[in-house]
Motif scaffolding. Structure first.
Motif, PDB file in Angstrom:
ATOM      1  N   HIS A 216      44.945-119.860  33.344  1.00  0.00           N
ATOM      2  CA  HIS A 216      45.628-121.149  33.211  1.00  0.00           C
ATOM      3  C   HIS A 216      44.898-122.072  32.251  1.00  0.00           C
ATOM      4  O   HIS A 216      45.515-122.774  31.447  1.00  0.00           O
ATOM      5  CB  HIS A 216      45.715-121.827  34.581  1.00  0.00           C
ATOM      6  N   VAL A 217      43.584-122.081  32.336  1.00  0.00           N
ATOM      7  CA  VAL A 217      42.815-122.995  31.489  1.00  0.00           C
ATOM      8  C   VAL A 217      42.962-122.636  30.013  1.00  0.00           C
ATOM      9  O   VAL A 217      42.936-123.526  29.146  1.00  0.00           O
ATOM     10  CB  VAL A 217      41.327-123.005  31.914  1.00  0.00           C
ATOM     11  N   GLN A 218      43.123-121.371  29.706  1.00  0.00           N
ATOM     12  CA  GLN A 218      43.335-120.964  28.315  1.00  0.00           C
ATOM     13  C   GLN A 218      44.654-121.506  27.791  1.00  0.00           C
ATOM     14  O   GLN A 218      44.736-121.966  26.651  1.00  0.00           O
ATOM     15  CB  GLN A 218      43.314-119.437  28.204  1.00  0.00           C
ATOM     16  N   VAL A 219      45.686-121.445  28.622  1.00  0.00           N
ATOM     17  CA  VAL A 219      46.987-121.987  28.223  1.00  0.00           C
ATOM     18  C   VAL A 219      46.903-123.504  28.097  1.00  0.00           C
ATOM     19  O   VAL A 219      47.423-124.097  27.152  1.00  0.00           O
ATOM     20  CB  VAL A 219      48.070-121.590  29.247  1.00  0.00           C
ATOM     21  N   GLU A 220      46.231-124.123  29.047  1.00  0.00           N
ATOM     22  CA  GLU A 220      46.104-125.582  29.053  1.00  0.00           C
ATOM     23  C   GLU A 220      45.449-126.100  27.782  1.00  0.00           C
ATOM     24  O   GLU A 220      45.852-127.145  27.237  1.00  0.00           O
ATOM     25  CB  GLU A 220      45.278-126.006  30.267  1.00  0.00           C
ATOM     26  N   LYS A 221      44.462-125.393  27.264  1.00  0.00           N
ATOM     27  CA  LYS A 221      43.687-125.862  26.122  1.00  0.00           C
ATOM     28  C   LYS A 221      44.134-125.258  24.793  1.00  0.00           C
ATOM     29  O   LYS A 221      43.545-125.548  23.744  1.00  0.00           O
ATOM     30  CB  LYS A 221      42.200-125.567  26.353  1.00  0.00           C
ATOM     31  N   SER A 222      45.167-124.432  24.802  1.00  0.00           N
ATOM     32  CA  SER A 222      45.608-123.733  23.598  1.00  0.00           C
ATOM     33  C   SER A 222      46.351-124.670  22.646  1.00  0.00           C
ATOM     34  O   SER A 222      47.343-125.303  23.028  1.00  0.00           O
ATOM     35  CB  SER A 222      46.519-122.559  23.971  1.00  0.00           C
ATOM     36  N   SER A 223      45.916-124.720  21.399  1.00  0.00           N
ATOM     37  CA  SER A 223      46.617-125.522  20.388  1.00  0.00           C
ATOM     38  C   SER A 223      47.954-124.896  20.035  1.00  0.00           C
ATOM     39  O   SER A 223      48.903-125.611  19.675  1.00  0.00           O
ATOM     40  CB  SER A 223      45.742-125.667  19.144  1.00  0.00           C
ATOM     41  N   ILE A 224      48.059-123.574  20.129  1.00  0.00           N
ATOM     42  CA  ILE A 224      49.326-122.890  19.849  1.00  0.00           C
ATOM     43  C   ILE A 224      50.363-123.288  20.896  1.00  0.00           C
ATOM     44  O   ILE A 224      51.508-123.596  20.569  1.00  0.00           O
ATOM     45  CB  ILE A 224      49.138-121.358  19.831  1.00  0.00           C
ATOM     46  N   VAL A 225      49.975-123.278  22.156  1.00  0.00           N
ATOM     47  CA  VAL A 225      50.901-123.673  23.225  1.00  0.00           C
ATOM     48  C   VAL A 225      51.311-125.131  23.054  1.00  0.00           C
ATOM     49  O   VAL A 225      52.489-125.485  23.198  1.00  0.00           O
ATOM     50  CB  VAL A 225      50.261-123.446  24.610  1.00  0.00           C
ATOM     51  N   ALA A 226      50.359-125.988  22.732  1.00  0.00           N
ATOM     52  CA  ALA A 226      50.662-127.411  22.561  1.00  0.00           C
ATOM     53  C   ALA A 226      51.701-127.628  21.468  1.00  0.00           C
ATOM     54  O   ALA A 226      52.593-128.479  21.596  1.00  0.00           O
ATOM     55  CB  ALA A 226      49.390-128.183  22.237  1.00  0.00           C
TER      56      ALA A 226
ATOM     57  N   PRO B   5      41.006-128.024  38.508  1.00  0.00           N
ATOM     58  CA  PRO B   5      40.346-127.286  37.425  1.00  0.00           C
ATOM     59  C   PRO B   5      39.705-125.970  37.866  1.00  0.00           C
ATOM     60  O   PRO B   5      39.752-124.974  37.141  1.00  0.00           O
ATOM     61  CB  PRO B   5      39.284-128.281  36.924  1.00  0.00           C
ATOM     62  N   GLN B   6      39.113-125.964  39.054  1.00  0.00           N
ATOM     63  CA  GLN B   6      38.473-124.731  39.526  1.00  0.00           C
ATOM     64  C   GLN B   6      39.493-123.612  39.689  1.00  0.00           C
ATOM     65  O   GLN B   6      39.208-122.440  39.404  1.00  0.00           O
ATOM     66  CB  GLN B   6      37.754-124.987  40.857  1.00  0.00           C
ATOM     67  N   ILE B   7      40.692-123.972  40.177  1.00  0.00           N
ATOM     68  CA  ILE B   7      41.761-122.978  40.338  1.00  0.00           C
ATOM     69  C   ILE B   7      42.259-122.522  38.981  1.00  0.00           C
ATOM     70  O   ILE B   7      42.468-121.318  38.762  1.00  0.00           O
ATOM     71  CB  ILE B   7      42.927-123.577  41.149  1.00  0.00           C
ATOM     72  N   ARG B   8      42.439-123.459  38.058  1.00  0.00           N
ATOM     73  CA  ARG B   8      42.952-123.101  36.732  1.00  0.00           C
ATOM     74  C   ARG B   8      41.956-122.251  35.946  1.00  0.00           C
ATOM     75  O   ARG B   8      42.350-121.506  35.042  1.00  0.00           O
ATOM     76  CB  ARG B   8      43.331-124.358  35.945  1.00  0.00           C
ATOM     77  N   ASN B   9      40.683-122.355  36.266  1.00  0.00           N
ATOM     78  CA  ASN B   9      39.688-121.520  35.588  1.00  0.00           C
ATOM     79  C   ASN B   9      39.823-120.048  35.959  1.00  0.00           C
ATOM     80  O   ASN B   9      39.428-119.173  35.181  1.00  0.00           O
ATOM     81  CB  ASN B   9      38.269-121.993  35.936  1.00  0.00           C
ATOM     82  N   ARG B  10      40.357-119.759  37.131  1.00  0.00           N
ATOM     83  CA  ARG B  10      40.485-118.381  37.584  1.00  0.00           C
ATOM     84  C   ARG B  10      41.928-117.892  37.615  1.00  0.00           C
ATOM     85  O   ARG B  10      42.194-116.716  37.367  1.00  0.00           O
ATOM     86  CB  ARG B  10      39.892-118.236  38.997  1.00  0.00           C
ATOM     87  N   GLY B  11      42.855-118.772  37.957  1.00  0.00           N
ATOM     88  CA  GLY B  11      44.245-118.352  38.097  1.00  0.00           C
ATOM     89  C   GLY B  11      44.826-117.847  36.790  1.00  0.00           C
ATOM     90  O   GLY B  11      44.439-118.281  35.692  1.00  0.00           O
ATOM     91  N   THR B  12      45.772-116.918  36.887  1.00  0.00           N
ATOM     92  CA  THR B  12      46.375-116.312  35.703  1.00  0.00           C
ATOM     93  C   THR B  12      47.869-116.609  35.639  1.00  0.00           C
ATOM     94  O   THR B  12      48.516-116.844  36.662  1.00  0.00           O
ATOM     95  CB  THR B  12      46.186-114.780  35.712  1.00  0.00           C
ATOM     96  N   ILE B  13      48.385-116.572  34.421  1.00  0.00           N
ATOM     97  CA  ILE B  13      49.811-116.809  34.212  1.00  0.00           C
ATOM     98  C   ILE B  13      50.638-115.758  34.952  1.00  0.00           C
ATOM     99  O   ILE B  13      51.584-116.084  35.676  1.00  0.00           O
ATOM    100  CB  ILE B  13      50.138-116.779  32.712  1.00  0.00           C
ATOM    101  N   GLY B  14      50.284-114.504  34.779  1.00  0.00           N
ATOM    102  CA  GLY B  14      51.038-113.435  35.429  1.00  0.00           C
ATOM    103  C   GLY B  14      50.971-113.509  36.937  1.00  0.00           C
ATOM    104  O   GLY B  14      51.976-113.324  37.628  1.00  0.00           O
TER     105      GLY B  14
END
Length: 291
Positions: A79-89, A105-114
């Motif tokens: 989740h954090v990768q999507v949150e911080k991605s300039s491509i997604v933005a 934030p702790q959940i988004r650091n581990r949770g996955t999109i899939g």
């Protein structure tokens, strides 16, 4: 409590993971981020005898833009990768706007999109967002691969159209159109808690500001994300007005959803939230489409 005993496998390739799913089928569970599965196992709400950990399949973690298919996101992307991605933005602003609302934030650091999509929690943000975005999901099994439209994926409370030996490997989100408007909002008791009600709006307008196509999708008001079909149809060929907002919000909250009552909110209150949120998000989406 602690989970029941289980066998643990750590495949190093997607092919190995698919072989294990083919071998064990309904006995097995995929461990991705683990933010939903592990608590469920601790409370013995989930009781798999086989756990297949795909955290080491780095090939399933990516965010790419594809000329034909739009934005491609690997199922193991955090989740954090999507949150911080300039491509997604840039390419998917509705998804970008939503990510900070997901848990903490702790959940988004581990949770996955899939993992979030497959878990199919009716109170979760991502299933509803994917429905608003007309996403497609690529599923693989040992002997097959298929694409599933997101509208056909969710089948009920925590239910999906996946077979017992399939793994979600990729999410495809179509290119956003010209004159595109979007908005997301939810109401929860505390930031990061599951929402009592939430809504996502995605629409496009013509040069005169009339809606050509629009989607209003609710979550936490049913057994799955809910596309407000009747309300969405009212948007066609219409320009933004106070009357339109009122009519659409009334239809969405009274005809398109059948919320239940629980310890968090009554059905009546959820209908009220749905009406208020629809008006707010719809106006914001129209305004953005005409910028």
């Amino acid at each position: 409590m602690k989970p029941s005993a289980f066998e643990y496998y750590k495949p190093s390739t997607i092919e190995e993971a698919l072989d294990l799913m083919h071998q064990y089928g309904s006995e097995a569970k995929i461990l991705a981020g683990g933010q939903s599965l592990v608590p469920a196992m601790n409370f013995r709400l989930a009781d798999p005898s086989i756990l297949i950990d795909i955290n080491f399949l780095n090939d399933l973690s990516y965010i790419n833009e594809h000329r034909k298919h739009g934005l491609l996101i690997g199922a193991m992307t955090r989740h954090v990768q999507v949150e911080k991605s300039s491509i997604v933005a840039e390419k998917c602003p509705l998804l970008h706007e939503t990510m900070p609302y997901i848990a903490h934030p702790q959940i988004r650091n581990r949770g996955t999109i899939g993992g979030s999509i497959v878990h199919a929690d009716p109170a979760a943000e991502l299933p509803a967002i994917m429905l608003a975005l007309d996403a497609k999901l690529r599923l693989r099994s040992k002997d097959n691969e298929r694409w599933v439209e997101i509208a056909d994926f969710f089948t009920g409370m925590f239910g999906t159209a996946m077979t017992e030996n399939e793994i979600l490997v990729e999410v495809a989100i179509p290119h956003k159109p010209k004159r595109y408007g979007f908005a997301f909002d939810e109401v929860s008791r505390r930031h990061g808690d599951y929402a009592m009600a939430g809504v996502a709006v995605s629409l496009r307008v013509d040069r005169k500001g009339r809606c050509e196509q629009g989607k209003i999708v609710f979550f936490s008001v049913g057994d799955a994300p809910v596309l407000a079909n009747n309300a969405s149809k009212l948007l066609e060929k219409e320009q933004l007005s106070d009357e339109l907002l009122e009519n659409v919000a009334n239809v969405a909250s009274e005809q398109d959803i059948e919320p239940g009552s629980d310890i968090h909110a009554s059905a009546k209150y959820r209908r009220h939230l749905a009406k208020v949120l629809t008006k707010k998000t719809l106006k914001r989406a129209f305004d953005r489409a005409q910028m």
